[in-house]
Design a protein around this motif. Structure first.
Motif, mmCIF file in Angstrom:
data_model
loop_
_atom_site.group_PDB
_atom_site.id
_atom_site.type_symbol
_atom_site.label_atom_id
_atom_site.label_comp_id
_atom_site.label_asym_id
_atom_site.label_seq_id
_atom_site.Cartn_x
_atom_site.Cartn_y
_atom_site.Cartn_z
ATOM 1 N N ILE A 271 -123.112 -34.428 76.072
ATOM 2 C CA ILE A 271 -124.473 -34.935 76.228
ATOM 3 C C ILE A 271 -125.068 -34.276 77.457
ATOM 4 O O ILE A 271 -124.340 -33.848 78.366
ATOM 5 N N SER A 272 -126.390 -34.175 77.488
ATOM 6 C CA SER A 272 -127.022 -33.424 78.562
ATOM 7 C C SER A 272 -128.293 -34.133 79.014
ATOM 8 O O SER A 272 -128.956 -34.800 78.219
ATOM 9 N N ASN A 273 -128.608 -33.954 80.298
ATOM 10 C CA ASN A 273 -129.818 -34.557 80.886
ATOM 11 C C ASN A 273 -129.793 -36.078 80.735
ATOM 12 O O ASN A 273 -130.740 -36.682 80.230
ATOM 13 N N VAL A 274 -128.697 -36.658 81.194
ATOM 14 C CA VAL A 274 -128.471 -38.086 80.980
ATOM 15 C C VAL A 274 -128.239 -38.837 82.288
ATOM 16 O O VAL A 274 -127.803 -38.258 83.285
ATOM 17 N N TRP B 298 -125.747 -27.412 85.065
ATOM 18 C CA TRP B 298 -126.699 -26.399 84.581
ATOM 19 C C TRP B 298 -127.628 -25.950 85.708
ATOM 20 O O TRP B 298 -127.845 -26.695 86.651
ATOM 21 N N SER B 299 -128.133 -24.729 85.580
ATOM 22 C CA SER B 299 -128.866 -24.072 86.686
ATOM 23 C C SER B 299 -128.105 -24.279 88.003
ATOM 24 O O SER B 299 -128.652 -24.755 88.989
ATOM 25 N N PRO B 300 -126.815 -23.904 88.036
ATOM 26 C CA PRO B 300 -125.997 -24.184 89.223
ATOM 27 C C PRO B 300 -126.447 -23.406 90.458
ATOM 28 O O PRO B 300 -126.080 -23.760 91.575
ATOM 29 N N LEU B 301 -127.262 -22.359 90.240
ATOM 30 C CA LEU B 301 -127.751 -21.581 91.383
ATOM 31 C C LEU B 301 -129.204 -21.930 91.707
ATOM 32 O O LEU B 301 -129.860 -21.229 92.479
ATOM 33 N N GLY B 302 -129.687 -22.978 91.101
ATOM 34 C CA GLY B 302 -131.067 -23.396 91.373
ATOM 35 C C GLY B 302 -132.057 -22.908 90.331
ATOM 36 O O GLY B 302 -133.258 -23.160 90.448
ATOM 37 N N GLY B 303 -131.555 -22.201 89.306
ATOM 38 C CA GLY B 303 -132.446 -21.733 88.229
ATOM 39 C C GLY B 303 -133.065 -20.398 88.590
ATOM 40 O O GLY B 303 -133.213 -20.069 89.765
ATOM 41 N N PHE B 304 -133.430 -19.620 87.563
ATOM 42 C CA PHE B 304 -133.924 -18.271 87.875
ATOM 43 C C PHE B 304 -135.447 -18.174 87.930
ATOM 44 O O PHE B 304 -135.977 -17.168 88.335
ATOM 45 N N VAL C 23 -120.373 -33.917 80.066
ATOM 46 C CA VAL C 23 -121.739 -34.240 80.478
ATOM 47 C C VAL C 23 -122.299 -32.980 81.134
ATOM 48 O O VAL C 23 -121.664 -32.426 82.031
ATOM 49 N N GLN C 24 -123.458 -32.527 80.661
ATOM 50 C CA GLN C 24 -124.075 -31.332 81.268
ATOM 51 C C GLN C 24 -125.403 -31.737 81.905
ATOM 52 O O GLN C 24 -126.355 -32.075 81.217
ATOM 53 N N ASN C 25 -125.424 -31.764 83.228
ATOM 54 C CA ASN C 25 -126.632 -32.128 83.965
ATOM 55 C C ASN C 25 -126.976 -31.054 84.983
ATOM 56 O O ASN C 25 -126.110 -30.251 85.367
ATOM 57 N N PRO D 268 -123.412 -20.371 85.348
ATOM 58 C CA PRO D 268 -124.507 -19.555 85.873
ATOM 59 C C PRO D 268 -125.102 -18.645 84.800
ATOM 60 O O PRO D 268 -124.379 -18.140 83.933
ATOM 61 N N GLY D 269 -126.409 -18.452 84.871
ATOM 62 C CA GLY D 269 -127.082 -17.520 83.972
ATOM 63 C C GLY D 269 -127.191 -16.154 84.631
ATOM 64 O O GLY D 269 -126.913 -15.999 85.830
ATOM 65 N N ALA D 270 -127.575 -15.138 83.865
ATOM 66 C CA ALA D 270 -127.762 -13.790 84.412
ATOM 67 C C ALA D 270 -128.554 -12.960 83.407
ATOM 68 O O ALA D 270 -128.501 -13.229 82.201
ATOM 69 N N HIS D 271 -129.260 -11.974 83.939
ATOM 70 C CA HIS D 271 -129.949 -11.008 83.080
ATOM 71 C C HIS D 271 -129.202 -9.680 83.023
ATOM 72 O O HIS D 271 -129.636 -8.751 82.352
ATOM 73 N N ARG D 272 -128.138 -9.570 83.820
ATOM 74 C CA ARG D 272 -127.470 -8.253 83.929
ATOM 75 C C ARG D 272 -125.985 -8.441 84.260
ATOM 76 O O ARG D 272 -125.605 -9.479 84.806
ATOM 77 N N PRO D 273 -125.183 -7.454 83.938
ATOM 78 C CA PRO D 273 -123.736 -7.590 84.158
ATOM 79 C C PRO D 273 -123.362 -7.877 85.614
ATOM 80 O O PRO D 273 -122.491 -8.714 85.876
ATOM 81 N N GLU D 274 -124.010 -7.205 86.564
ATOM 82 C CA GLU D 274 -123.584 -7.301 87.962
ATOM 83 C C GLU D 274 -123.544 -8.743 88.462
ATOM 84 O O GLU D 274 -122.596 -9.159 89.143
ATOM 85 N N THR D 275 -124.583 -9.509 88.132
ATOM 86 C CA THR D 275 -124.670 -10.856 88.691
ATOM 87 C C THR D 275 -123.644 -11.796 88.064
ATOM 88 O O THR D 275 -122.995 -12.568 88.774
ATOM 89 N N ILE D 276 -123.470 -11.729 86.750
ATOM 90 C CA ILE D 276 -122.503 -12.654 86.148
ATOM 91 C C ILE D 276 -121.076 -12.270 86.573
ATOM 92 O O ILE D 276 -120.258 -13.147 86.871
ATOM 93 N N VAL D 277 -120.795 -10.996 86.675
ATOM 94 C CA VAL D 277 -119.434 -10.600 87.073
ATOM 95 C C VAL D 277 -119.155 -11.051 88.512
ATOM 96 O O VAL D 277 -118.075 -11.565 88.818
ATOM 97 N N ASP D 278 -120.150 -10.936 89.374
ATOM 98 C CA ASP D 278 -119.972 -11.428 90.748
ATOM 99 C C ASP D 278 -119.723 -12.937 90.735
ATOM 100 O O ASP D 278 -118.799 -13.430 91.384
ATOM 101 N N SER D 279 -120.523 -13.664 89.976
ATOM 102 C CA SER D 279 -120.389 -15.126 89.939
ATOM 103 C C SER D 279 -119.007 -15.563 89.451
ATOM 104 O O SER D 279 -118.467 -16.573 89.910
ATOM 105 N N LEU D 280 -118.460 -14.821 88.504
ATOM 106 C CA LEU D 280 -117.170 -15.221 87.914
ATOM 107 C C LEU D 280 -116.039 -15.242 88.942
ATOM 108 O O LEU D 280 -115.026 -15.900 88.736
ATOM 109 N N ILE E 82 -118.931 -19.761 76.874
ATOM 110 C CA ILE E 82 -120.334 -19.363 76.773
ATOM 111 C C ILE E 82 -121.159 -20.575 76.383
ATOM 112 O O ILE E 82 -120.791 -21.319 75.469
ATOM 113 N N ASP E 83 -122.257 -20.759 77.094
ATOM 114 C CA ASP E 83 -123.142 -21.893 76.824
ATOM 115 C C ASP E 83 -124.450 -21.374 76.247
ATOM 116 O O ASP E 83 -125.118 -20.538 76.850
ATOM 117 N N THR E 84 -124.818 -21.877 75.053
ATOM 118 C CA THR E 84 -126.082 -21.481 74.449
ATOM 119 C C THR E 84 -126.754 -22.735 73.894
ATOM 120 O O THR E 84 -126.330 -23.859 74.174
#
Ligand SMILES: NC(=O)c1ccc[n+]([C@@H]2O[C@H](COP(=O)([O-])OP(=O)(O)OC[C@H]3O[C@@H](n4cnc5c(N)ncnc54)[C@H](OP(=O)(O)O)[C@@H]3O)[C@@H](O)[C@H]2O)c1
Length: 288
Positions: free
Chosen positions: A162-165, A212-218, A184-186, A260-272, A49-51
């Protein structure tokens, strides 16, 4: 079926993690829905989990993302000690002309304070993986990184990211952090390929590269046509094009991770499930 696992530093975890950000910033779902979404990801086998300290709404209570992750793990009946929790310090939320913004504060004293607050908010003696979120142009990069090193040496975190580097910053961070630096998280996706050089550099140095934002961001306005080749391949496999995007990113090397981010179970479970998708050499050649 067990999800695809890979190695980040001393950790073995799922190559597809869950990017928690959409659950606690502007546009977030209800608290119950957010917990349900994290539980769905964990139940499906996600162990990463990334926070971030800064995943809260501008003007709202700080660190709500980290607190949500703690609550979700505490109320989950599975093996929570197997879950790699990564967080980041160096950003905070603000307003500019009434609009929510992401501001940076990379002063060593701020990073030291926020790192300790993150460990507390996550309810962990030691944070698994602590990233410096984004370079602060007002602070020499090495000074910020020294603070991250101190947090690890003090036991507040076990490993550094490190991120955004750019490449120069990766090299400087490695000089200071040595083996403490593991990731490295970019930003990287079909519509953000400008970090390709850092992806290759991370591989050479034996560092994980986390997209990060591997799907292009929401929330960003996208040039949807850039996803057309992914949609075509998805149709042939009978899966979502998001799975093809994630599988393409993971195919760039064994050091590749996606969150990947998600607002609901369906999308993250599909992505996994993208880790199980095998793309042929011809398909990968088309996707670039
Ligand atoms: N280091 C940094 O500076 C930085 C910056 C930004 C983000 N991040 C990290 O990266 C994570 C991911 O980025 P992100 O949340 O901006 O964007 P993202 O992962 O590129 O995209 C998330 C969006 O994709 C949708 N989605 C996910 N899986 C899907 C699927 N299988 N099928 C259909 N739609 C799907 C989600 O839909 P729903 O909304 O419908 O669920 C959500 O709207 C963040 O959560 C955060 O942890 C880090």
């Amino acid at each position: 079926m067990e999800l695809l696992h890979r190695t980040i530093g001393q950790f073995r975890t799922t190559a597809i993690g869950f990017g928690e950000m959409p659950l606690t910033i502007e546009g977030k779902p209800s608290h119950e829905r957010a917990i349900e979404t994290i539980h769905a990801a964990l139940d499906a086998g996600c162990r990463h989990i990334d926070t971030a300290w800064a995943y809260y709404e501008s003007g709202g209570e700080e660190e709500t993302g980290e607190k949500l992750v703690r609550q979700a793990l505490q109320s989950w009946s599975g093996p929570r000690e197997d879950v790699l929790v990564a967080t980041k310090v160096g950003h905070f939320r603000n307003f500019t002309e009434g609009r929510p913004t992401w501001d940076v504060d990379g002063r060593p004293e701020t990073l030291m304070r926020n790192g300790r607050q993150s460990a507390q908010a996550l309810g962990r003696d030691s944070i698994d993986l602590l990233y410096f979120h984004r370079p602060d142009p007002k602070v020499p990069y090495g000074e910020s990184i020294q603070a991250i090193r101190q947090l690890i040496d003090d036991g507040v975190a076990r490993a550094a990211g490190i991120s955004n580097v750019d490449i120069e910053q990766i090299d400087l961070a490695r000089t200071i952090l040595g083996d403490r630096l593991v990731a490295v998280q970019n930003q990287y996706s079909p519509i953000s390929r400008g970090t390709q050089d850092t992806l290759e550099h991370a591989e050479k140095l034996g560092l994980a590269f986390v997209c990060w934002s591997p799907l292009g961001g929401f929330r960003k306005t996208r040039d949807e046509s850039m996803f057309d080749p992914f949609k075509k391949v998805a149709k042939a496999h009978g899966v979502s094009y998001q799975q093809v995007v994630l599988a393409w990113e993971l195919s760039k090397g064994d050091h590749m991770f996606v969150i990947p981010g998600a607002h609901r179970p369906e999308t993250i479970v599909d992505s996994l499930h993208a880790g199980q998708l095998e793309l042929s050499d011809d398909e990968l050649a088309i996707l670039g």
